[in-house]
Scaffold this motif. Structure first.
Motif, PDB file in Angstrom:
ATOM      1  N   GLU A  90     -81.019  60.519  32.276  1.00  0.00           N
ATOM      2  CA  GLU A  90     -82.128  61.187  32.958  1.00  0.00           C
ATOM      3  C   GLU A  90     -81.658  62.485  33.606  1.00  0.00           C
ATOM      4  O   GLU A  90     -82.376  63.493  33.599  1.00  0.00           O
ATOM      5  CB  GLU A  90     -82.734  60.259  34.009  1.00  0.00           C
ATOM      6  N   ARG A  91     -80.446  62.490  34.167  1.00  0.00           N
ATOM      7  CA  ARG A  91     -79.919  63.707  34.785  1.00  0.00           C
ATOM      8  C   ARG A  91     -79.716  64.804  33.756  1.00  0.00           C
ATOM      9  O   ARG A  91     -80.061  65.971  33.995  1.00  0.00           O
ATOM     10  CB  ARG A  91     -78.585  63.406  35.488  1.00  0.00           C
ATOM     11  N   LEU A 118     -82.777  64.074  44.714  1.00  0.00           N
ATOM     12  CA  LEU A 118     -83.411  62.990  43.973  1.00  0.00           C
ATOM     13  C   LEU A 118     -82.658  62.727  42.673  1.00  0.00           C
ATOM     14  O   LEU A 118     -82.411  61.574  42.301  1.00  0.00           O
ATOM     15  CB  LEU A 118     -84.867  63.351  43.668  1.00  0.00           C
ATOM     16  N   LEU A 119     -82.278  63.794  41.987  1.00  0.00           N
ATOM     17  CA  LEU A 119     -81.556  63.669  40.725  1.00  0.00           C
ATOM     18  C   LEU A 119     -80.251  62.914  40.922  1.00  0.00           C
ATOM     19  O   LEU A 119     -79.923  61.996  40.171  1.00  0.00           O
ATOM     20  CB  LEU A 119     -81.310  65.068  40.151  1.00  0.00           C
ATOM     21  N   THR A 179     -83.086  66.159  32.690  1.00  0.00           N
ATOM     22  CA  THR A 179     -83.626  67.024  33.734  1.00  0.00           C
ATOM     23  C   THR A 179     -82.971  68.395  33.688  1.00  0.00           C
ATOM     24  O   THR A 179     -83.638  69.433  33.784  1.00  0.00           O
ATOM     25  CB  THR A 179     -83.405  66.397  35.124  1.00  0.00           C
ATOM     26  N   ARG A 183     -81.081  58.951  42.392  1.00  0.00           N
ATOM     27  CA  ARG A 183     -81.917  57.927  41.790  1.00  0.00           C
ATOM     28  C   ARG A 183     -81.940  57.921  40.265  1.00  0.00           C
ATOM     29  O   ARG A 183     -82.428  56.973  39.667  1.00  0.00           O
ATOM     30  CB  ARG A 183     -83.364  58.077  42.295  1.00  0.00           C
ATOM     31  N   LYS A 184     -81.434  58.973  39.616  1.00  0.00           N
ATOM     32  CA  LYS A 184     -81.583  59.056  38.168  1.00  0.00           C
ATOM     33  C   LYS A 184     -80.333  58.580  37.437  1.00  0.00           C
ATOM     34  O   LYS A 184     -79.213  58.715  37.931  1.00  0.00           O
ATOM     35  CB  LYS A 184     -81.915  60.492  37.751  1.00  0.00           C
ATOM     36  N   THR A 185     -80.549  58.034  36.250  1.00  0.00           N
ATOM     37  CA  THR A 185     -79.436  57.610  35.405  1.00  0.00           C
ATOM     38  C   THR A 185     -78.764  58.839  34.803  1.00  0.00           C
ATOM     39  O   THR A 185     -79.288  59.965  34.892  1.00  0.00           O
ATOM     40  CB  THR A 185     -79.925  56.706  34.276  1.00  0.00           C
ATOM     41  N   ASP A 241     -86.806  62.169  31.077  1.00  0.00           N
ATOM     42  CA  ASP A 241     -86.762  62.684  32.451  1.00  0.00           C
ATOM     43  C   ASP A 241     -87.681  61.880  33.362  1.00  0.00           C
ATOM     44  O   ASP A 241     -87.385  61.645  34.532  1.00  0.00           O
ATOM     45  CB  ASP A 241     -87.152  64.153  32.460  1.00  0.00           C
ATOM     46  N   ASN A 300     -85.116  68.319  45.049  1.00  0.00           N
ATOM     47  CA  ASN A 300     -85.111  67.820  43.677  1.00  0.00           C
ATOM     48  C   ASN A 300     -83.712  67.416  43.234  1.00  0.00           C
ATOM     49  O   ASN A 300     -83.529  66.415  42.530  1.00  0.00           O
ATOM     50  CB  ASN A 300     -85.672  68.883  42.737  1.00  0.00           C
TER      51      ASN A 300
END
Length: 234
Positions: free
Chosen positions: A161-162, A152-153, A165, A156-158, A233, A149
């Motif tokens: 989004e981070r 992935l954070l 999360t 791929r995340k902005t 998220d 996880n």
């Protein structure tokens, strides 16, 4: 590291940070369930804020569990940057390794008490007891899931989004009566999320301005709109 703390008196009462007290939902004592089942002896040690529990590449002779406080596991990159791999909170087990040495270092974020058990004793018990082997596998699988996880954070995340999360994770692990008291500072959060301190602060300010969260002190956060945070998220 443990060799620096062998003279520290084993304690039976929790140590709390003068500024931040870690509160959390009730957690299962996974390590205690194993040691109690097979009669292994666990020892408790106390570590002060920012004190090293073990270093990178040190022999992995023990398995640890946070009793009170909080721990960060991290790796220092060649250019001096720090990547935090995980935050360990009360009840969490850490220091489980596939090899003979620790891949990451571990430090107390605030004044912290940890319980430790000899790794060799656990491995010996798992070889003869299916219950112990299953418990160790469950803990290892949980760490692997968290690592996946986190990958992935970071990949791929902005930035927003981070941060969303992270807040949802801490809400799940720490929040009591709608309030979460973060033991880690914003720089720690940035090093966990792969973001700068300024980016973390800006994201939190934006979420506050949008009414998604509120502050009640430097590290006390109230989530006012979890659905919007979940939407970010997603």
């Amino acid at each position: 590291m443990l060799t620096q703390s062998l003279n520290t008196k084993a304690i039976n009462t929790p140590i709390s940070d003068s500024k931040v007290a870690v509160s959390l939902h009730p957690v299962a004592d996974r390590l205690g369930a194993i040691t109690g089942h097979v009669g292994l002896v666990a020892t408790e040690f106390s570590y002060r804020k920012d004190e090293e529990i073990y270093g990178e590449e040190e022999p992995a002779e023990y398995v640890y569990q946070v009793v009170t406080g909080a721990v960060r596991s991290y790796k220092l990159l060649s250019d001096g940057r720090r990547q935090i791999g995980a935050f360990h909170l009360p009840g969490d087990v850490f220091g489980l390794e596939s090899g003979a040495s620790h891949r990451l270092a571990a430090e107390a974020i605030i004044d912290t008490t940890v319980r430790l058990v000899k790794r060799a004793s656990l491995e010996k018990a798992s070889g003869t007891d299916v219950h112990v082997a299953r418990k160790l596998w469950t803990m290892t699988a949980s760490e692997l899931r968290h690592a996946e996880n986190h990958m992935l954070l970071l990949g791929r995340k902005t930035a927003m989004e981070r941060v969303a999360t992270f807040l949802l994770e801490m809400d799940r692990r720490l929040a009591v009566a709608g309030m979460m008291a973060l033991p880690m500072c914003r720089r720690d959060i940035g090093d966990y999320l792969g973001l700068t301190l300024e980016t973390v602060s800006r994201a939190l300010s934006q979420l506050h301005a949008q009414g998604i969260l509120g502050f009640s002190g430097a590290r006390q956060i109230v989530l006012r709109n979890r659905q919007r945070l979940h939407n970010l998220d997603a």
